[in-house]
Design a protein around this motif. Structure first.
Motif, PDB file in Angstrom:
ATOM      1  N   GLY A   1       0.817  -1.209   0.000  1.00  0.00           N
ATOM      2  CA  GLY A   1       0.000   0.000   0.000  1.00  0.00           C
ATOM      3  C   GLY A   1       0.852   1.262   0.000  1.00  0.00           C
ATOM      4  O   GLY A   1       0.546   2.227  -0.701  1.00  0.00           O
ATOM      5  N   SER A   2       1.928   1.251   0.771  1.00  0.00           N
ATOM      6  CA  SER A   2       2.833   2.409   0.786  1.00  0.00           C
ATOM      7  C   SER A   2       3.481   2.607  -0.574  1.00  0.00           C
ATOM      8  O   SER A   2       3.607   3.738  -1.059  1.00  0.00           O
TER       9      SER A   2
ATOM     10  N   MET B   1       1.477   6.613  -6.828  1.00  0.00           N
ATOM     11  CA  MET B   1       0.368   7.489  -7.195  1.00  0.00           C
ATOM     12  C   MET B   1       0.819   8.952  -7.158  1.00  0.00           C
ATOM     13  O   MET B   1       0.481   9.728  -8.056  1.00  0.00           O
ATOM     14  N   VAL B   2       1.558   9.306  -6.140  1.00  0.00           N
ATOM     15  CA  VAL B   2       2.069  10.682  -6.047  1.00  0.00           C
ATOM     16  C   VAL B   2       2.999  10.965  -7.225  1.00  0.00           C
ATOM     17  O   VAL B   2       2.888  12.003  -7.892  1.00  0.00           O
ATOM     18  N   ARG B   3       3.893  10.027  -7.470  1.00  0.00           N
ATOM     19  CA  ARG B   3       4.829  10.198  -8.584  1.00  0.00           C
ATOM     20  C   ARG B   3       4.092  10.285  -9.926  1.00  0.00           C
ATOM     21  O   ARG B   3       4.427  11.107 -10.788  1.00  0.00           O
ATOM     22  N   GLY B   4       3.076   9.446 -10.113  1.00  0.00           N
ATOM     23  CA  GLY B   4       2.298   9.485 -11.350  1.00  0.00           C
ATOM     24  C   GLY B   4       1.518  10.774 -11.503  1.00  0.00           C
ATOM     25  O   GLY B   4       1.390  11.314 -12.601  1.00  0.00           O
TER      26      GLY B   4
ATOM     27  N   ASN C   1      -0.792   4.806 -15.056  1.00  0.00           N
ATOM     28  CA  ASN C   1      -0.079   4.312 -13.884  1.00  0.00           C
ATOM     29  C   ASN C   1      -0.781   4.766 -12.602  1.00  0.00           C
ATOM     30  O   ASN C   1      -0.906   3.998 -11.649  1.00  0.00           O
ATOM     31  N   LEU C   2      -1.255   5.987 -12.584  1.00  0.00           N
ATOM     32  CA  LEU C   2      -1.979   6.519 -11.429  1.00  0.00           C
ATOM     33  C   LEU C   2      -3.261   5.725 -11.181  1.00  0.00           C
ATOM     34  O   LEU C   2      -3.561   5.347 -10.048  1.00  0.00           O
TER      35      LEU C   2
ATOM     36  N   SER D   1      -4.006   0.195  -4.449  1.00  0.00           N
ATOM     37  CA  SER D   1      -4.148   0.769  -3.116  1.00  0.00           C
ATOM     38  C   SER D   1      -5.496   0.380  -2.491  1.00  0.00           C
ATOM     39  O   SER D   1      -5.562   0.048  -1.309  1.00  0.00           O
ATOM     40  N   LEU D   2      -6.551   0.404  -3.292  1.00  0.00           N
ATOM     41  CA  LEU D   2      -7.863  -0.015  -2.805  1.00  0.00           C
ATOM     42  C   LEU D   2      -7.846  -1.487  -2.394  1.00  0.00           C
ATOM     43  O   LEU D   2      -8.403  -1.860  -1.360  1.00  0.00           O
TER      44      LEU D   2
END
Length: 90
Positions: A37-38, A44-47, A65-66, A73-74
């Motif tokens: 998850g981390s 996600m932040v990077r994408g 990718n995001l 993550s879900l």
């Protein structure tokens, strides 16, 4: 009498060992889901940053990718929720 006493101790020892092994497996699963998850949140932040700074095909790649990492993550969140509920039932 001695035979049944031996059998009872053997069964209770096996039950205790299986409970300990089950808890260890549950701990490993919990740690694995936290790591996954981390990793997904970091990607996600990077994408998101990559999608906001680029255009064209590269932007579409970062958006894909995001989206993919948000699904991962879900999945991690649902697994952690199920793990917490299993711990609560014990």
């Amino acid at each position: 009498m001695k035979k049944s006493s031996f059998h009872f101790r053997t069964v209770s020892t096996c039950f205790l060992l299986s409970h300990i092994a089950g808890q260890t497996r549950l701990d490993y699963n919990l740690q694995g889901m936290m790591i996954l998850g981390s990793w997904a949140i970091g990607n996600m932040v990077r994408g998101g940053i990559g999608a906001s700074r680029t255009t064209g095909e590269t932007r579409a790649f970062h958006q894909m990718n995001l989206y993919r990492k948000s699904v991962k993550s879900l999945s991690c969140r649902l697994s952690l929720l199920a793990c917490d509920q299993r711990v609560a039932w014990k």
